[in-house]
Motif scaffolding. Structure first.
Motif, PDB file in Angstrom:
ATOM      1  N   ASN A  58      11.378  11.800  21.208  1.00 10.39           N
ATOM      2  CA  ASN A  58      12.490  12.684  21.625  1.00 10.39           C
ATOM      3  C   ASN A  58      13.836  11.969  21.491  1.00 10.39           C
ATOM      4  N   GLN A  61      14.904  11.788  17.931  1.00  4.76           N
ATOM      5  CA  GLN A  61      15.377  13.110  17.462  1.00  4.76           C
ATOM      6  C   GLN A  61      16.801  13.373  17.941  1.00  4.76           C
ATOM      7  N   GLU A  62      17.071  13.030  19.196  1.00  2.00           N
ATOM      8  CA  GLU A  62      18.428  13.232  19.752  1.00  2.00           C
ATOM      9  C   GLU A  62      19.471  12.429  18.986  1.00  2.00           C
ATOM     10  N   ARG A  64      19.942  11.940  16.010  1.00  2.00           N
ATOM     11  CA  ARG A  64      20.503  12.649  14.852  1.00  2.00           C
ATOM     12  C   ARG A  64      21.676  13.525  15.299  1.00  2.00           C
ATOM     13  N   LYS A  65      21.512  14.228  16.438  1.00  2.00           N
ATOM     14  CA  LYS A  65      22.580  15.100  16.955  1.00  2.00           C
ATOM     15  C   LYS A  65      23.792  14.290  17.369  1.00  2.00           C
ATOM     16  N   GLU A  66      23.548  13.069  17.848  1.00  2.00           N
ATOM     17  CA  GLU A  66      24.658  12.204  18.313  1.00  2.00           C
ATOM     18  C   GLU A  66      25.336  11.456  17.172  1.00  2.00           C
ATOM     19  N   GLU A  67      24.896  11.726  15.983  1.00  2.00           N
ATOM     20  CA  GLU A  67      25.453  11.054  14.807  1.00  2.00           C
ATOM     21  C   GLU A  67      25.331   9.528  14.858  1.00  2.00           C
ATOM     22  N   VAL A  92      14.391  12.007  10.762  1.00  2.00           N
ATOM     23  CA  VAL A  92      15.829  11.925  11.076  1.00  2.00           C
ATOM     24  C   VAL A  92      16.626  11.237   9.965  1.00  2.00           C
TER      25      VAL A  92
END
Ligand code: DQA
Length: 152
Positions: A58, A61-62, A64-67, A92
């Motif tokens: 998890n 995966q996160e 990637r969203k946080e750049e 990712v």
């Protein structure tokens, strides 16, 4: 650039755990050093430790969203066993460096195989806590490009 250091199972016990393999430096000290090194080079470093395989998945995966632009990972025992960890690192597509404190090639046979080494940008093991620092330098050098090779 944002960097994420990921620490797998039992690494929260560094400092008190099997010091013949892992030394006496705590994870807190390692994270503190990594934050400083990254900061000096103009990067920011976040860190995360979990004993739970799915939580590590998890967190990656996160990222990637946080750049997050690069991952430094000591997968610990899950490096030898976890297809899920391999799959998320592939999914990712964030460049990563794998590190281990101990020389896994000189230990039990089951530690010789890592399920993520072949998809890593590089792998460092056997230097104790310094494996993390060397791995971080290698990871940061990816962002800086080949012109700055002399910095390493
Ligand atoms: C380790 C090596 C692994 O085999 C072991 O399961 C760990 C730590 C290391 O840093 O040397 O927990 O990843």
């Amino acid at each position: 650039m944002k960097i994420l250091a990921i620490h797998g199972p039992n690494l929260n016990l560094l400092g008190e755990r099997e010091s013949q393999h892992y030394g006496t430096t705590t994870l807190e000290q390692i994270n503190g050093d990594l934050v400083e090194i990254a900061k000096k080079a103009g990067h920011s470093l976040l860190y995360y430790q979990s004993n739970v395989e799915g939580e590590l998945v998890n967190r990656i995966q996160e990222a990637r969203k946080e750049e997050v632009g690069g991952i430094l990972i000591n997968p610990a025992a899950y490096g030898h066993t976890s297809v899920a960890l391999r799959d998320v690192l592939l999914a990712v597509k964030i460049p990563f460096v794998e590190v281990h404190l101990s020389n896994i090639a000189a230990r039990e046979e089951f530690r010789h195989k890592s399920l993520i080494s072949d998809i890593a940008h590089g792998v460092i093991f056997g230097f104790g806590p310094k494996s993390y620092k060397i791995g971080l330098l290698g990871l940061m050098s990816l962002f800086e490009g080949s012109k700055n090779d002399s910095k390493l």
